[in-house]
Design a protein around this motif. Structure first.
Motif, short mmCIF file in Angstrom:
data_model
loop_
_atom_site.label_atom_id
_atom_site.label_comp_id
_atom_site.label_asym_id
_atom_site.label_seq_id
_atom_site.Cartn_x
_atom_site.Cartn_y
_atom_site.Cartn_z
N ILE A 382 0.75 -1.21 -0.05
CA ILE A 382 -0.02 -0.14 0.05
C ILE A 382 0.87 1.19 -0.02
O ILE A 382 1.81 1.35 1.04
CB ILE A 382 -0.99 0.03 1.44
N PRO A 383 0.84 2.25 -0.94
CA PRO A 383 1.44 3.23 -1.04
C PRO A 383 1.80 4.20 0.11
O PRO A 383 2.89 4.32 0.73
CB PRO A 383 0.98 4.01 -2.30
N GLU A 390 9.26 5.12 5.14
CA GLU A 390 10.35 6.28 5.01
C GLU A 390 10.63 6.97 5.97
O GLU A 390 11.91 7.71 6.09
CB GLU A 390 10.16 6.80 3.71
N ARG A 391 9.69 7.17 6.82
CA ARG A 391 9.82 8.28 7.88
C ARG A 391 10.52 7.32 9.28
O ARG A 391 9.61 6.51 9.80
CB ARG A 391 8.51 8.86 8.38
N ARG A 392 11.54 7.56 9.56
CA ARG A 392 12.25 6.60 10.28
C ARG A 392 11.61 6.44 11.77
O ARG A 392 11.38 5.61 12.33
CB ARG A 392 13.79 7.16 10.69
N SER A 393 11.46 7.83 12.42
CA SER A 393 10.85 7.55 13.75
C SER A 393 9.45 7.04 13.74
O SER A 393 9.35 6.11 14.54
CB SER A 393 11.01 9.06 14.42
N VAL A 438 1.15 -6.25 6.57
CA VAL A 438 1.25 -4.52 6.71
C VAL A 438 2.80 -4.30 6.99
O VAL A 438 3.43 -3.02 6.53
CB VAL A 438 0.48 -4.02 8.02
N LEU A 439 3.40 -5.27 7.63
CA LEU A 439 5.02 -5.04 7.95
C LEU A 439 5.79 -5.25 6.72
O LEU A 439 7.00 -5.04 6.75
CB LEU A 439 5.27 -5.72 8.92
N ILE A 440 5.27 -5.76 5.37
CA ILE A 440 6.04 -5.73 4.39
C ILE A 440 6.70 -4.39 4.11
O ILE A 440 6.04 -3.33 3.93
CB ILE A 440 5.37 -6.27 3.03
N GLY A 441 7.91 -4.38 3.90
CA GLY A 441 8.90 -3.04 3.85
C GLY A 441 9.70 -2.97 5.03
O GLY A 441 10.51 -1.99 4.77
N LYS A 442 9.39 -3.51 6.17
CA LYS A 442 10.39 -3.50 7.21
C LYS A 442 10.65 -4.86 7.48
O LYS A 442 10.07 -5.51 8.15
CB LYS A 442 9.39 -2.96 8.33
N ARG A 443 11.95 -5.14 7.00
CA ARG A 443 12.47 -6.57 6.67
C ARG A 443 12.35 -7.14 8.10
O ARG A 443 11.97 -8.38 8.14
CB ARG A 443 13.60 -6.45 6.30
N TYR A 444 13.04 -6.55 9.07
CA TYR A 444 13.39 -7.57 10.36
C TYR A 444 11.89 -7.58 11.02
O TYR A 444 11.84 -8.50 11.82
CB TYR A 444 14.14 -6.82 11.16
N ALA A 445 11.04 -6.51 11.04
CA ALA A 445 9.76 -6.86 11.77
C ALA A 445 9.02 -7.64 11.20
O ALA A 445 8.41 -8.48 11.79
CB ALA A 445 8.96 -5.33 11.74
#
Length: 729
Positions: A382-383, A390-393, A438-445
């Motif tokens: 989902i865009p 991309e927003r780290r915090s 939903v966490l696709i894009g945050k590899r380790y999570a």
């Protein structure tokens, strides 16, 4: 400016040579292994040695191609032509004539036998894909040489499928050897044409793209290793998982390996549409299908089996796609393939050699799935989520919250599994999968969420079984002891995946009663009850030792068992048949055919072949030459009993053909007990050279026997043995 050299032969010729060479490469492996089977037996060290030799020769071929590519094209061509000519002197392909191995030196002798038999031709064939791609890259008009690697794997797949489906059923081993050798000569002639064309090439052709001095970071080489190791390991671990827990059936290993080879064809295509599509949805499929990987218990589920193979294909395409996209300039092509082959070997070694030593279950499959989760390209579906990550915090906060939520849901799922609450299990599993998506894009999570799903959806109970010592593992498979209630009786059962190897009543008063396939009304039960009080009895396949309780005072018993782990269950484990009924029985560890060949003539009055109750059929034990060995070890009036209970293979016509060819008289007993605790349906064939001996057995139990079914077209032999005509579809 120097003039352009003439264009090299068309890509079609390179494609034909690469396809044919890879085809031959995947045919010669089972061919030479089949030739060695009667000589070496089916001990795991033999097959481990064979696969190790094949892998080392493959690596040697890639290393040879890499080193050769450093030379000028003309010198490459000359060296390769000379080596091809020398290798031709080893034809026709077959086992080398070597002195017998000295006692204790088999571990060295067996690999040397395979190297001496096919080493030169195998090494040169394994080098030709990368070598010819490098030669093709010398042509400035040739285009992308990496596309030819897809053709190489297509040829490998064709050879892999052709051997069991076409070559083995139609041709005996001598014919296979001659035709293969002729194919090698033809491929050699094409290679000679291409090599001669290389002699016309400039000594230092310019690279097709990129700069000659492009740096190659070590991290990139490590990426190549991991991207090649994980799919290679997953191929073997998927095969192990399916044959252990889902579907133990003949030739099943061909399917994952074929899928693995086909994945290269898709991944190394210039058209990257499928790579991109599968890359988007691979993380979703890994959650939905891979999340079931730790559900143990021997469920025979075709849908899950197909899904596991499909997941292997998707993951292999995506990971190999990353490998293709990270490929170097053509100047480093041979180094690239050398590293890829090393990675493949490492993945295979982890599963085939290390895992059985480290784990008592197929935990290597879980490890590799988690590794794949970290290696997959991660793009949020989902865009808005992509912008959030991309927003780290903010991204870290949200991802951490979702991981914690997944952990809580996993705890609830474990409790639902304990309650066997199907509705809650489905709801909670879907919730964890949704969090993972939903966490696709945050590899380790994402990987952490997958781990929680694996543990909660059966994984925790699998780990508890391991910690409780309920399982063990050898090179032959994963064994487990189960306790079941059946018609008011408690029974302990030894299983290997979906195959039951024997069972025993836990009640001491009934502990020595024959059970499972060996009840008093089974063919073997009737025959052993009728045996002479002074009979010498040999049994191929110990199981849990059930048959030992047919032993009577004065009889001499010998068991032949290939797996020491099985023997441990009867001597140190929970099964007491052997200790209670035949404590002084001789137990020979090793391949039965090899061991029986060392027995004296007329050693046994009764010989029981109980190696076929599993769905993995040891072919070398049911060939004409094997039955000649059995006849030699049996007394003239001796009896041969063959256990043929099986789900996927109808062995009766093959045994009938052997009896017809060798002059045996035979009858068949199909035992179908109804509601008898501890007794399983069974099929046994009794064979004897003496009609009187057979009549004595058939009449002794007062139960019905039937004649043998129509024989198959021809008896199985060491040179011509295929199970394909005997499969039950």
């Amino acid at each position: 400016m120097s003039p352009l050299r003439p264009s090299l032969p068309p890509r079609l010729l390179y494609a034909v040579a690469i396809f044919a060479g890879s085809f031959l490469l995947f045919v010669v492996q089972p061919l030479i292994a089949r030739e060695a089977l009667p000589l070496l037996g089916g001990a795991p060290m033999v097959w481990n040695s064979a696969m190790l030799v094949f892998q080392l020769l493959l690596l040697g071929g890639y290393l040879y191609a890499h080193l050769l590519s450093r030379l000028a094209p003309r010198r490459q061509a000359t060296i390769h032509l000379v080596l091809l000519a020398l290798a031709a002197f080893t034809l026709p392909v077959g086992l080398a004539d070597m002195p017998a191995a000295a006692s204790g030196w088999q571990v060295i002798w067996v690999p040397l036998l395979f190297v001496a038999s096919i080493g030169p031709v195998f090494l040169l064939l394994s080098s030709q894909s990368s070598l010819l791609q490098r030669w093709y890259a010398n042509d400035p008009h040739g285009g992308n040489p990496y596309r030819l690697y897809a053709i190489s794997n297509l040829g490998s797949f064709a050879g892999l499928a052709a051997y069991p489906l076409v070559i083995e059923p139609l041709l005996d081993l001598p014919a296979q050897s001659l035709i293969w050798s002729a194919g090698f000569v033809l491929v050699g002639l094409v290679l000679a044409w291409l090599a001669l064309a290389q002699r016309q090439a400039d000594d230092a052709p310019p690279p097709a793209n990129g700069r000659p001095d492009d740096p190659l970071a070590k991290s990139r080489i490590w990426l190549w290793l991991t991207l090649s190791a994980v799919p290679s390991g997953l191929t073997l671990s998927t095969t192990t998982l399916l044959t252990t827990d889902l579907m133990a059936m003949p030739l099943l290993w061909v399917i994952p390996l074929g899928v693995y080879l086909l994945s290269f064809t898709v991944a190394f295509s210039d058209n990257g549409n499928w790579r991109g599509i599968l890359g988007i949805y691979a993380p979703v499929l890994l959650l939905v299908i891979g999340g079931l990987a730790m559900v143990s218990g021997g469920q025979l589920n075709t849908i899950i089996a197909i899904a596991m193979v499909g997941l292997l294909f998707v993951l292999s395409v995506v990971l190999h796609g990353r490998l293709y996209l990270s490929r170097p300039v053509e100047r480093r092509l041979t180094l690239f393939y050398l590293v890829v082959s090393i990675g493949g070997a490492l993945g295979g070694a982890f599963v085939a050699i290390l895992a059985p030593l480290l784990f008592d279950w197929v935990y290597e499959h879980v490890v590799l799935l988690l590794a794949a989760a970290l290696l997959l390209p991660h793009r949020a579906l989902i865009p808005p989520l992509a912008r959030l990550w991309e927003r780290r915090s903010a991204g870290r906060t949200v991802s951490a919250a979702l991981v914690v939520l997944s952990a809580g849901l996993a705890w609830l799922l474990v409790r639902a599994v304990d309650r066997a609450d199907a509705a809650d299990i489905l709801l909670l599993a879907v919730a964890i999968m949704a969090a993972g998506i939903v966490l696709i894009g945050k590899r380790y999570a994402y990987a952490a969420t997958l781990a929680f799903l694996l543990l909660s959806l059966g994984g925790l109970s699998t780990l508890q079984s391991s910690l409780g010592g309920e399982r063990s593992r050898s090179y032959f498979g994963v064994y487990g002891v189960q306790r079941i209630e059946e018609n008011g009786a408690t029974i302990q059962r030894l299983t290997h995946g979906t195959t039951m190897h024997g069972e025993q009543f836990t009640d001491p008063a009934r502990a020595d009663e024959p059970t499972a396939y060996y009840g008093p009304t089974s063919g073997v039960g009737i025959a052993l009850a009728a045996a002479s009080p002074r009979a010498s009895v040999g049994v191929v396949g110990l199981g849990v030792g059930t048959l030992a309780c047919y032993r009577r005072q004065g009889q001499d018993w010998t068991f032949f068992e290939i797996d020491p782990e099985v023997l441990r269950y009867s001597t140190e484990g929970p099964f007491t048949f052997l200790k209670d009924c035949a404590p002084r029985a001789r137990v020979e560890i090793g391949d039965a055919r090899v061991q029986l060949a060392q027995e004296g003539p007329a050693t046994f009055d009764v010989l029981v072949l109980d190696a076929f109750s599993s769905d993995a059929i040891p072919l070398h034990l049911i060939t004409r030459e094997a039955f000649e060995t059995y006849a030699r070890t049996l007394a003239p009036d001796g009896l041969l009993l063959v256990h043929i209970s099986n789900r996927f293979v109808d062995l009766a016509p093959a045994i009938a053909a052997l009896a017809q060819a060798e002059g045996w008289h035979g009858m068949m007993r199909s035992d179908r007990p109804v509601d008898v605790a501890g007794i399983t349906d069974s099929d046994w064939i009794a064979l004897a050279r003496s009609p009187a001996s057979l009549r004595t057995v058939v009449r002794s139990g007062g139960l019905a026997w039937e004649g043998l079914p129509p024989a198959s077209d021809r008896p199985l032999t060491d040179a011509n043995a295929s199970l394909l005509p005997l499969l039950r579809f």
